[in-house]
Design a protein around this motif. Structure first.
Motif, mmCIF file in Angstrom:
data_model
loop_
_atom_site.group_PDB
_atom_site.id
_atom_site.type_symbol
_atom_site.label_atom_id
_atom_site.label_comp_id
_atom_site.label_asym_id
_atom_site.label_seq_id
_atom_site.Cartn_x
_atom_site.Cartn_y
_atom_site.Cartn_z
ATOM 1 N N GLY A 201 45.971 53.890 43.043
ATOM 2 C CA GLY A 201 45.998 54.534 44.357
ATOM 3 C C GLY A 201 46.481 53.583 45.429
ATOM 4 N N ASP A 202 47.246 54.113 46.401
ATOM 5 C CA ASP A 202 47.836 53.303 47.472
ATOM 6 C C ASP A 202 46.818 52.539 48.294
ATOM 7 N N SER A 203 45.614 53.101 48.423
ATOM 8 C CA SER A 203 44.648 52.537 49.360
ATOM 9 C C SER A 203 43.747 51.469 48.756
ATOM 10 N N ARG A 204 43.916 51.152 47.472
ATOM 11 C CA ARG A 204 43.056 50.141 46.825
ATOM 12 C C ARG A 204 43.298 48.782 47.496
ATOM 13 N N ALA A 205 42.219 48.094 47.841
ATOM 14 C CA ALA A 205 42.328 46.786 48.491
ATOM 15 C C ALA A 205 42.815 45.728 47.494
ATOM 16 N N VAL A 206 43.606 44.788 48.003
ATOM 17 C CA VAL A 206 44.161 43.733 47.161
ATOM 18 C C VAL A 206 44.412 42.502 48.022
ATOM 19 N N THR A 207 44.257 41.332 47.424
ATOM 20 C CA THR A 207 44.636 40.089 48.089
ATOM 21 C C THR A 207 45.715 39.412 47.254
ATOM 22 N N PHE A 208 46.822 39.154 47.894
ATOM 23 C CA PHE A 208 48.003 38.555 47.268
ATOM 24 C C PHE A 208 47.970 37.047 47.534
ATOM 25 N N CYS A 209 47.890 36.268 46.463
ATOM 26 C CA CYS A 209 47.829 34.810 46.589
ATOM 27 C C CYS A 209 49.047 34.203 45.902
ATOM 28 N N ARG A 210 49.828 33.443 46.646
ATOM 29 C CA ARG A 210 51.062 32.874 46.109
ATOM 30 C C ARG A 210 51.138 31.378 46.426
ATOM 31 N N GLU A 211 51.532 30.598 45.431
ATOM 32 C CA GLU A 211 51.722 29.160 45.618
ATOM 33 C C GLU A 211 50.472 28.491 46.195
ATOM 34 N N LEU A 212 49.321 28.828 45.658
ATOM 35 C CA LEU A 212 48.068 28.264 46.160
ATOM 36 C C LEU A 212 48.084 26.741 46.099
ATOM 37 N N THR A 213 47.625 26.122 47.160
ATOM 38 C CA THR A 213 47.528 24.668 47.379
ATOM 39 C C THR A 213 48.886 23.999 47.583
ATOM 40 N N LYS A 214 49.964 24.771 47.579
ATOM 41 C CA LYS A 214 51.299 24.188 47.757
ATOM 42 C C LYS A 214 51.779 24.369 49.201
ATOM 43 N N THR A 215 52.939 23.853 49.487
ATOM 44 C CA THR A 215 53.465 23.847 50.862
ATOM 45 C C THR A 215 53.594 25.247 51.443
ATOM 46 N N PHE A 216 54.081 26.195 50.659
ATOM 47 C CA PHE A 216 54.336 27.547 51.164
ATOM 48 C C PHE A 216 53.280 28.542 50.680
ATOM 49 N N GLU A 217 52.037 28.105 50.720
ATOM 50 C CA GLU A 217 50.915 28.938 50.290
ATOM 51 C C GLU A 217 50.836 30.230 51.106
ATOM 52 N N THR A 218 50.580 31.343 50.406
ATOM 53 C CA THR A 218 50.390 32.645 51.049
ATOM 54 C C THR A 218 49.092 33.264 50.558
ATOM 55 N N VAL A 219 48.252 33.701 51.486
ATOM 56 C CA VAL A 219 47.064 34.501 51.163
ATOM 57 C C VAL A 219 47.114 35.713 52.077
ATOM 58 N N HIS A 220 47.352 36.889 51.486
ATOM 59 C CA HIS A 220 47.580 38.098 52.284
ATOM 60 C C HIS A 220 46.702 39.227 51.751
ATOM 61 N N LYS A 221 45.766 39.686 52.571
ATOM 62 C CA LYS A 221 44.846 40.766 52.176
ATOM 63 C C LYS A 221 45.310 42.078 52.803
ATOM 64 N N SER A 222 45.388 43.133 51.988
ATOM 65 C CA SER A 222 45.881 44.414 52.483
ATOM 66 C C SER A 222 45.528 45.505 51.480
ATOM 67 N N THR A 223 46.169 46.657 51.620
ATOM 68 C CA THR A 223 46.108 47.686 50.580
ATOM 69 C C THR A 223 47.327 47.506 49.676
ATOM 70 N N LEU A 224 47.313 48.155 48.536
ATOM 71 C CA LEU A 224 48.462 48.051 47.628
ATOM 72 C C LEU A 224 49.731 48.587 48.286
ATOM 73 N N LYS A 225 49.620 49.684 49.013
ATOM 74 C CA LYS A 225 50.799 50.255 49.677
ATOM 75 C C LYS A 225 51.394 49.274 50.687
ATOM 76 N N GLU A 226 50.522 48.677 51.504
ATOM 77 C CA GLU A 226 50.994 47.710 52.506
ATOM 78 C C GLU A 226 51.566 46.461 51.844
ATOM 79 N N LEU A 227 50.975 46.057 50.739
ATOM 80 C CA LEU A 227 51.441 44.853 50.063
ATOM 81 C C LEU A 227 52.831 45.045 49.465
ATOM 82 N N ILE A 228 53.110 46.224 48.951
ATOM 83 C CA ILE A 228 54.451 46.494 48.408
ATOM 84 C C ILE A 228 55.501 46.280 49.492
ATOM 85 N N ASP A 229 55.246 46.805 50.670
ATOM 86 C CA ASP A 229 56.187 46.624 51.787
ATOM 87 C C ASP A 229 56.301 45.152 52.173
#
Length: 304
Positions: A201-229
């Motif tokens: 479902g589009d509204s399921r909560a998710v946290t997207f973690c990329r390149e943890l501990t590295k220079t371009f670390e990303t931690v982004h919390k949203s819904t699945l629909k918002e994360l796709i965009d």
């Protein structure tokens, strides 16, 4: 004399060490991990080229003097899924002959979506001691910053590469109520997120973690629909090491009244509190909801 020689001289028993290494920031390497990697006779690793860079950074020799001569032997051994059947018995034999071995992966804690299970299993079967040298793990690092329930979680690892297999596995997972942790390859991240949204479902909560501990670390919390965009609109988010922490399915509180027959039977022998606790274990419904429903059933019974 090396630390390994000192251990042998002291009669210490050789063993297998499972050593965690940094997932990005080299400052996350623990002093104990450095000490162990310096002391062992052999370091088994996925990719000798990748591991040599790490070891060189901490002045950990990849060659070692042989005990009976001035010649050197290679300390760094390749150990991966394609050669594990051959290397495993060799490494166990080395330990049995008094030479401690450390297993590392390219990054993080070995055996977490990495090779090593066969070696650890063989060590236990051979009566060889296995000791963890703890440190970084991408899955636990992501969970710690996800802002999602962490009291219950399941590590799923990588989903199948093909859409059909991926969707089939997600169907099996969609009703799980605990937090789910996935690893995903950057070239599949968009397709995987679209399958997650389609099944969960589009509204399921998710946290997207990329390149943890590295220079371009990303931690982004949203819904699945918002994360796709978010990921589609930024090519940089389709690069590097990715961990997805996905909220579990919400338990419906009104499910409690679907178990009236069970609750009434439990009330015959148990107090409301004990009946609610047991029913929660059996059904998976929240204990508070069952407790309230039990009170309602008890009240109805008294009125009759």
């Amino acid at each position: 004399m090396t630390t390994s020689d000192l251990e042998t001289a002291a009669g210490a028993k050789a063993q297998l060490f499972i050593v965690a290494t940094p997932i990005g920031n080299l400052q996350d390497m623990t002093p104990r991990a450095i000490e162990v990697l310096k002391s062992v006779a052999i370091i088994a690793c996925e990719d000798t080229r990748t591991s040599k860079k790490l070891l060189d950074n901490f002045n950990i020799a990849t060659k070692q003097l042989a005990a009976d001569s001035e010649s050197q032997h290679q300390k760094l051994w390749a150990y991966h899924e394609h050669n594990s059947a051959v290397q495993t018995p060799k490494l166990i034999e080395m330990i049995q002959n008094g030479h401690s071995v450390a297993l590392i992966s390219d990054a993080g804690t070995p055996l977490v979506s990495d090779p090593g299970f066969q070696l650890v299993q063989a060590a236990h079967s051979a009566g060889v001691s296995v000791s963890p040298i703890v440190g970084a793990s991408a899955a636990i690092a992501a969970l710690s910053v996800a802002g999602l329930p962490s009291n219950r979680f399941s590590f799923i690892g990588f989903l199948p590469a093909k859409a059909h297999g991926r969707q089939k596995q997600l169907e099996l997972l969609k009703s799980r109520s605990e937090t789910l942790i996935f690893y995903e390859a950057p070239h599949r991240i968009v397709a995987s997120l679209e399958d997650l949204a389609s099944v969960f479902g589009d509204s399921r909560a998710v946290t997207f973690c990329r390149e943890l501990t590295k220079t371009f670390e990303t931690v982004h919390k949203s819904t699945l629909k918002e994360l796709i965009d978010f990921v589609k609109n930024d090519d940089n988010q389709q690069r590097g090491e990715i961990v997805l922490v996905v909220a579990g399915a919400q338990e419906e509180d009104n499910n409690a009244d679907n178990f009236d027959e069970l609750l009434l039977r439990l009330l015959q022998d148990l107090s409301v509190k004990k009946a609610a606790a047991l029913a929660a274990d059996i059904t998976g419904v929240k204990k508070n909801s069952l407790y309230q429903r039990l009170l309602e059933l008890q009240s109805q019974s008294d009125d009759e």
